[in-house]
Design an enzyme around this catalytic site. Sequence first.
Site, PDB file in Angstrom:
ATOM      1  N   ASP A  48      -1.440   5.160  -1.592  1.00  0.00           N
ATOM      2  CA  ASP A  48      -0.315   4.567  -2.332  1.00  0.00           C
ATOM      3  C   ASP A  48      -0.441   4.832  -3.826  1.00  0.00           C
ATOM      4  O   ASP A  48      -1.449   5.357  -4.289  1.00  0.00           O
ATOM      5  CB  ASP A  48      -0.209   3.058  -2.028  1.00  0.00           C
ATOM      6  CG  ASP A  48      -1.537   2.318  -2.143  1.00  0.00           C
ATOM      7  OD1 ASP A  48      -2.521   2.918  -2.587  1.00  0.00           O
ATOM      8  OD2 ASP A  48      -1.582   1.135  -1.771  1.00  0.00           O
TER       9      ASP A  48
ATOM     10  N   ASN B 147      -1.925 -11.289   0.430  1.00  0.00           N
ATOM     11  CA  ASN B 147      -0.818 -11.687   1.322  1.00  0.00           C
ATOM     12  C   ASN B 147      -0.808 -10.861   2.615  1.00  0.00           C
ATOM     13  O   ASN B 147       0.174 -10.848   3.342  1.00  0.00           O
ATOM     14  CB  ASN B 147       0.533 -11.570   0.601  1.00  0.00           C
ATOM     15  CG  ASN B 147       0.849 -10.134   0.197  1.00  0.00           C
ATOM     16  OD1 ASN B 147       0.053  -9.223   0.450  1.00  0.00           O
ATOM     17  ND2 ASN B 147       1.997  -9.925  -0.412  1.00  0.00           N
TER      18      ASN B 147
ATOM     19  N   HIS C  50      -1.091  -7.540   2.818  1.00  0.00           N
ATOM     20  CA  HIS C  50      -0.555  -6.167   2.752  1.00  0.00           C
ATOM     21  C   HIS C  50      -1.670  -5.137   2.955  1.00  0.00           C
ATOM     22  O   HIS C  50      -2.833  -5.397   2.644  1.00  0.00           O
ATOM     23  CB  HIS C  50       0.235  -5.919   1.466  1.00  0.00           C
ATOM     24  CG  HIS C  50      -0.540  -5.831   0.188  1.00  0.00           C
ATOM     25  ND1 HIS C  50      -0.414  -6.733  -0.841  1.00  0.00           N
ATOM     26  CD2 HIS C  50      -1.441  -4.917  -0.248  1.00  0.00           C
ATOM     27  CE1 HIS C  50      -1.198  -6.383  -1.840  1.00  0.00           C
ATOM     28  NE2 HIS C  50      -1.846  -5.278  -1.508  1.00  0.00           N
TER      29      HIS C  50
ATOM     30  N   GLU D  93       4.112  -4.403   2.195  1.00  0.00           N
ATOM     31  CA  GLU D  93       4.170  -5.840   1.938  1.00  0.00           C
ATOM     32  C   GLU D  93       4.674  -6.584   3.184  1.00  0.00           C
ATOM     33  O   GLU D  93       5.217  -5.964   4.109  1.00  0.00           O
ATOM     34  CB  GLU D  93       5.123  -6.101   0.757  1.00  0.00           C
ATOM     35  CG  GLU D  93       4.623  -5.595  -0.590  1.00  0.00           C
ATOM     36  CD  GLU D  93       3.645  -6.571  -1.260  1.00  0.00           C
ATOM     37  OE1 GLU D  93       2.824  -7.194  -0.565  1.00  0.00           O
ATOM     38  OE2 GLU D  93       3.716  -6.680  -2.494  1.00  0.00           O
TER      39      GLU D  93
END
Length: 226
Positions: free
Chosen positions: A54, A121, A123, A128
Amino acid sequence: MAAAESLSCLLRAEPRSVVALPTGRTVEPMYGRLVELRADSQFDPTDARFFALDEVVCRSARRPFFEFLLEWFVRPCAVHANRFHVLDPTTGDLDLECRRYEQEIEQSGRFDVAVLGIGRNGHVAFNEPGSSFESVTRRVELAEGTKEGVAEGFGVEVSDIAGALTVGLAAILRARRVLLLATGAEKAKALADALQGPPDPACPASALGLHSDTTVIADGPALALL
Ligand code: GLP
């Protein structure tokens, strides 16, 4: 560090491996150890291919994940530039850049190993919560907490972050093997959700419940809720 030894073993046994590489503070010790193993001739990256998972889209045109991987892995391990694949958000047409990257991954076959961190969270890469398990390389919006994590870890101002480009969950799930790394208490909830619950897009890392060869490498605090 176990992840570095595992990657080094793979590259020794299968020098033409295709490897997806993560970024983040969790994986710094892995890269530190890989550099030592490379210096000790325990593996040779010459014939392998490395894909960054990423990249942050910065208004300033900075490329913090590219810079991180250059510093921690590519330069010290002497990986040749044409063996190191990245998503470049400065090219102008971001959708085109994502399609190009997805094609590059497909042309390489599939990842022999995808090494992943995990966000607070849940991810993975920048997929996400809410990401489809069939998602491909694409532009994404980032949650506020994720932007803050990037800002803390990479010295980027939150206001500089316009989003991110990420490999999708589909390519990660197609990988032959996955290594998921987690350290620290702030990852405990995400890791518990990922490993205990049924696969649910609300926790993207839980997609790995559908994968047949995932190894989790975590410290005590990250495992505390399991
Ligand atoms: C970023 C990256 C993820 C990484 C996560 C955790 O959001 N996109 O690939 O796993 O941060 O980073 P850290 O290890 O610094 O907590």
